[in-house]
Design a protein around this motif. Structure first.
Motif, PDB file in Angstrom:
ATOM      1  N   GLY A 318       0.866  -1.131   0.060  1.00 37.51           N
ATOM      2  CA  GLY A 318      -0.125   0.020  -0.071  1.00 37.51           C
ATOM      3  C   GLY A 318       0.846   1.348   0.016  1.00 37.51           C
ATOM      4  N   SER A 319       0.324   2.391   0.601  1.00 38.24           N
ATOM      5  CA  SER A 319       0.872   3.722   0.549  1.00 38.24           C
ATOM      6  C   SER A 319       0.614   4.601   1.785  1.00 38.24           C
ATOM      7  N   VAL A 320       1.752   5.238   2.156  1.00 38.04           N
ATOM      8  CA  VAL A 320       1.273   6.322   3.222  1.00 38.04           C
ATOM      9  C   VAL A 320       1.094   7.590   2.184  1.00 38.04           C
ATOM     10  N   THR A 321      -0.192   8.150   2.780  1.00 37.26           N
ATOM     11  CA  THR A 321      -0.822   9.139   1.999  1.00 37.26           C
ATOM     12  C   THR A 321      -0.490  10.523   2.417  1.00 37.26           C
ATOM     13  N   SER A 322      -0.447  10.610   3.916  1.00 44.78           N
ATOM     14  CA  SER A 322       0.102  11.918   4.384  1.00 44.78           C
ATOM     15  C   SER A 322       0.897  11.729   5.584  1.00 44.78           C
ATOM     16  N   THR A 323       1.807  12.738   5.810  1.00 49.23           N
ATOM     17  CA  THR A 323       2.784  12.450   6.960  1.00 49.23           C
ATOM     18  C   THR A 323       2.700  13.877   7.730  1.00 49.23           C
ATOM     19  N   ALA A 324       3.032  13.852   8.932  1.00 49.01           N
ATOM     20  CA  ALA A 324       3.254  15.136   9.756  1.00 49.01           C
ATOM     21  C   ALA A 324       4.063  14.760  11.298  1.00 49.01           C
ATOM     22  N   PHE A 325       4.642  15.715  11.564  1.00 51.22           N
ATOM     23  CA  PHE A 325       5.320  15.633  13.173  1.00 51.22           C
ATOM     24  C   PHE A 325       3.903  15.887  13.988  1.00 51.22           C
ATOM     25  N   SER A 326       3.823  14.714  14.949  1.00 48.59           N
ATOM     26  CA  SER A 326       2.770  15.129  16.168  1.00 48.59           C
ATOM     27  C   SER A 326       3.668  15.654  17.231  1.00 48.59           C
ATOM     28  N   TRP A 327       3.232  16.581  17.668  1.00 54.88           N
ATOM     29  CA  TRP A 327       4.207  17.136  19.053  1.00 54.88           C
ATOM     30  C   TRP A 327       3.522  16.611  20.357  1.00 54.88           C
ATOM     31  N   ARG A 328       2.316  16.017  20.220  1.00 61.59           N
ATOM     32  CA  ARG A 328       1.751  15.388  21.623  1.00 61.59           C
ATOM     33  C   ARG A 328       2.267  13.985  21.541  1.00 61.59           C
ATOM     34  N   MET A 329       2.781  13.520  20.426  1.00 63.37           N
ATOM     35  CA  MET A 329       3.350  12.031  20.446  1.00 63.37           C
ATOM     36  C   MET A 329       4.797  12.183  20.399  1.00 63.37           C
ATOM     37  N   ASN A 330       5.383  13.359  19.972  1.00 58.93           N
ATOM     38  CA  ASN A 330       6.811  13.504  19.670  1.00 58.93           C
ATOM     39  C   ASN A 330       7.138  12.293  18.773  1.00 58.93           C
ATOM     40  N   ALA A 331       6.268  12.317  17.533  1.00 62.98           N
ATOM     41  CA  ALA A 331       6.645  11.305  16.872  1.00 62.98           C
ATOM     42  C   ALA A 331       6.174  11.716  15.086  1.00 62.98           C
ATOM     43  N   ASN A 332       6.710  11.161  14.287  1.00 65.51           N
ATOM     44  CA  ASN A 332       6.402  11.177  12.881  1.00 65.51           C
ATOM     45  C   ASN A 332       5.066  10.535  12.663  1.00 65.51           C
ATOM     46  N   VAL A 333       4.001  10.996  12.392  1.00 63.66           N
ATOM     47  CA  VAL A 333       2.741  10.067  12.159  1.00 63.66           C
ATOM     48  C   VAL A 333       2.272  10.243  10.571  1.00 63.66           C
ATOM     49  N   GLY A 334       1.527   9.178  10.197  1.00 64.52           N
ATOM     50  CA  GLY A 334       0.956   9.615   8.875  1.00 64.52           C
ATOM     51  C   GLY A 334      -0.469   8.566   8.657  1.00 64.52           C
ATOM     52  N   LEU A 335      -1.046   8.732   7.868  1.00 65.81           N
ATOM     53  CA  LEU A 335      -2.296   8.033   7.388  1.00 65.81           C
ATOM     54  C   LEU A 335      -1.749   7.007   6.140  1.00 65.81           C
ATOM     55  N   ALA A 336      -2.151   5.877   6.219  1.00 64.13           N
ATOM     56  CA  ALA A 336      -1.878   4.821   5.251  1.00 64.13           C
ATOM     57  C   ALA A 336      -2.879   4.072   4.661  1.00 64.13           C
ATOM     58  N   LEU A 337      -3.124   3.843   3.346  1.00 64.37           N
ATOM     59  CA  LEU A 337      -3.865   3.239   2.406  1.00 64.37           C
ATOM     60  C   LEU A 337      -3.240   1.760   2.187  1.00 64.37           C
ATOM     61  N   VAL A 338      -3.843   0.762   2.970  1.00 70.65           N
ATOM     62  CA  VAL A 338      -2.923  -0.631   2.829  1.00 70.65           C
ATOM     63  C   VAL A 338      -3.703  -1.592   2.368  1.00 70.65           C
ATOM     64  N   SER A 339      -3.431  -2.800   2.079  1.00 65.90           N
ATOM     65  CA  SER A 339      -4.089  -4.093   1.950  1.00 65.90           C
ATOM     66  C   SER A 339      -4.482  -4.465   3.286  1.00 65.90           C
ATOM     67  N   ILE A 340      -5.744  -5.109   3.104  1.00 72.17           N
ATOM     68  CA  ILE A 340      -6.405  -5.542   4.363  1.00 72.17           C
ATOM     69  C   ILE A 340      -5.887  -6.618   5.111  1.00 72.17           C
ATOM     70  N   THR A 341      -4.820  -7.275   4.246  1.00 75.40           N
ATOM     71  CA  THR A 341      -4.045  -7.999   5.109  1.00 75.40           C
ATOM     72  C   THR A 341      -2.944  -7.415   6.150  1.00 75.40           C
ATOM     73  N   VAL A 342      -2.898  -5.897   6.044  1.00 76.00           N
ATOM     74  CA  VAL A 342      -2.084  -5.466   6.979  1.00 76.00           C
ATOM     75  C   VAL A 342      -3.087  -4.870   8.148  1.00 76.00           C
ATOM     76  N   GLN A 343      -2.477  -5.222   9.360  1.00 77.18           N
ATOM     77  CA  GLN A 343      -3.513  -4.741  10.628  1.00 77.18           C
ATOM     78  C   GLN A 343      -2.853  -4.058  11.503  1.00 77.18           C
ATOM     79  N   SER A 344      -3.450  -3.262  12.554  1.00 77.08           N
ATOM     80  CA  SER A 344      -2.562  -2.616  13.471  1.00 77.08           C
ATOM     81  C   SER A 344      -2.090  -3.473  14.385  1.00 77.08           C
ATOM     82  N   GLY A 345      -0.863  -3.115  14.660  1.00 72.95           N
ATOM     83  CA  GLY A 345       0.282  -3.967  15.390  1.00 72.95           C
ATOM     84  C   GLY A 345       1.376  -4.523  14.696  1.00 72.95           C
ATOM     85  N   ASP A 346       1.159  -4.237  13.325  1.00 72.29           N
ATOM     86  CA  ASP A 346       2.142  -4.753  12.177  1.00 72.29           C
ATOM     87  C   ASP A 346       3.142  -3.758  12.170  1.00 72.29           C
ATOM     88  N   SER A 347       4.359  -4.267  11.876  1.00 77.08           N
ATOM     89  CA  SER A 347       5.483  -3.212  11.361  1.00 77.08           C
ATOM     90  C   SER A 347       5.468  -3.331   9.842  1.00 77.08           C
TER      91      SER A 347
END
Ligand code: THG
Length: 367
Positions: A318-347
């Protein structure tokens, strides 16, 4: 640095002069109008929205007016959300699809009266579409772009500012409800809505010649709460899981894939454009879905310039479609549109301009 200057084709908003006077630093185009995206302090603007109150020129969220005896009928045929309970003076977030069930826009639709609806559009041409559907179906509706330009007031102190501006009655306005009002000689519609999860209001300016005047009145009323000029906040909207139409979807993305399934009513009649296709899609099941990613890297820039390939064991999923820095999380976050075989918790691995970064897949929203 280069400039893009307004012309009739890349229009200035009624608040353009006011935003330039405030020191706006970046614009994007949206519905062929300049939309401010930064005043030069991304972190300050982010905390201002989370902890205080900001005012945003979002006039580029243009209104498409459907007016006439068949306006309600056409509006329902254009959206896959059920509008049976939409009363006068109320709005709903209501996706528009094509006949294949792919997203054409994700507007807020406001019902002003029995015969007047405003489609408050994201960045795609809906006037052509509404006009064509109306004509092809011999409906009695006039389609136009009225002189109406939203100014958003967002953040935990937004209600105090709008109450100072218009009176305490605004505190009773419910989510997506709208009311006609005015300030001095400036005609307005006020509603509780906006492109953030921090709460707030939008003032639809109904006389484009009075943009600077309205801007200055709002700024003055907001002074006690230290209101600041801001823009739709890229980090906050990713944290909140809000779709950015055109960034997070392509022309073959259906509402189920991007978490808009709750706004689709498959019981709607066949004349609703896209509903038959969406019934088939629901039955067959979707192949990809939208999830969050936390990317393990210092990214060279915050805005995703394009979709970034997302891989598992070297294979594209799939693809990462948007990215940003989250100051609350102190991390780079993004939205991804990925195959349904990919689930939360995956790397997964994200190919960010030729460099592979590890990322963790998480549920949305982040907050
Ligand atoms: N305000 C107005 N017009 C707009 C937008 C707006 N037009 C373009 C764009 N924004 C449309 N997109 C959205 C996306 C999400 C929301 C509103 C407009 C939104 N979503 C909430 C959520 O997802 O949590 C709640 C939706 C619901 O439950 O009905 O608010 O901002 N005038």
């Amino acid at each position: 640095m280069f400039k893009i200057l307004p012309t009739p084709r890349v229009r200035a908003s009624p608040f353009y002069d006011a935003t330039v006077a405030e020191g706006v630093k970046n614009f994007t185009t949206y519905n062929r109008m300049l939309l401010p995206t930064s005043y030069g302090d991304p972190e300050g603007e982010y905390w201002q929205l989370l902890n205080g109150v900001s005012m945003w020129d979002v006039a580029a969220e243009r209104q498409i007016q459907l007016k006439g005896p068949d306006a309600g009928k056409l509006t329902q045929q254009l959206t896959v959300r059920n509008l049976d309970t939409l009363s006068n003076g109320q709005g709903k977030y209501a996706p528009i699809c094509n006949h294949q069930g792919n997203l054409l826009n994700d507007p807020v639709i406001n019902r002003l009266s029995d015969e007047v609806y405003w489609i408050s559009i994201a960045d795609s041409q809906i006037q052509f579409w509404a006009n064509a559907i109306s004509a092809e179906r011999s409906l009695n509706v006039e389609v136009s772009e009225p002189d109406a330009s939203p100014l958003a007031i967002q953040g935990p102190n937004a209600e105090n500012v709008v109450a100072a501006l218009l009176g305490d009655w605004v505190r009773k306005i419910r989510r997506f409800q709208i009311k006609d009002t005015q300030i001095e000689d400036i005609p307005l519609i006020v509603g509780r809505s906006g492109y953030s999860n921090q709460g707030g209001f939008e003032l639809y300016l109904c006389d484009g010649s009075k943009g600077t005047k309205l801007w200055n009145i709002v700024r003055e009323a907001g002074q006690p709460w230290d209101i600041q000029a801001g823009t739709p906040n890229h980090s906050e909207r990713i944290e909140s899981g809000l779709l950015s139409f055109g960034n997070d979807n392509d022309d073959r993305t259906n509402p189920f894939e991007v978490r808009l399934g709750k706004y689709v009513d498959l019981q709607l009649p066949d004349e609703v454009i896209g509903i038959c296709a969406l019934r088939d899609i629901r039955q067959q099941g979707i192949h990809r879905h939208q999830l969050g990613v936390v990317i393990d890297a210092e990214l060279s820039h915050l805005l995703a310039r394009t979709w970034y390939d997302t891989l598992q064991s070297g294979k594209k999923v799939g693809s990462v479609t948007s990215t940003a820095f989250s100051w609350r999380m102190n991390a780079n976050v993004g939205l991804a549109l990925v195959s349904i075989t990919v689930q939360s918790g995956d790397s997964v691995e994200v190919d960010f301009e030729g460099k592979i970064h590890e990322a963790q897949v998480v549920e949305l929203p982040f907050f």
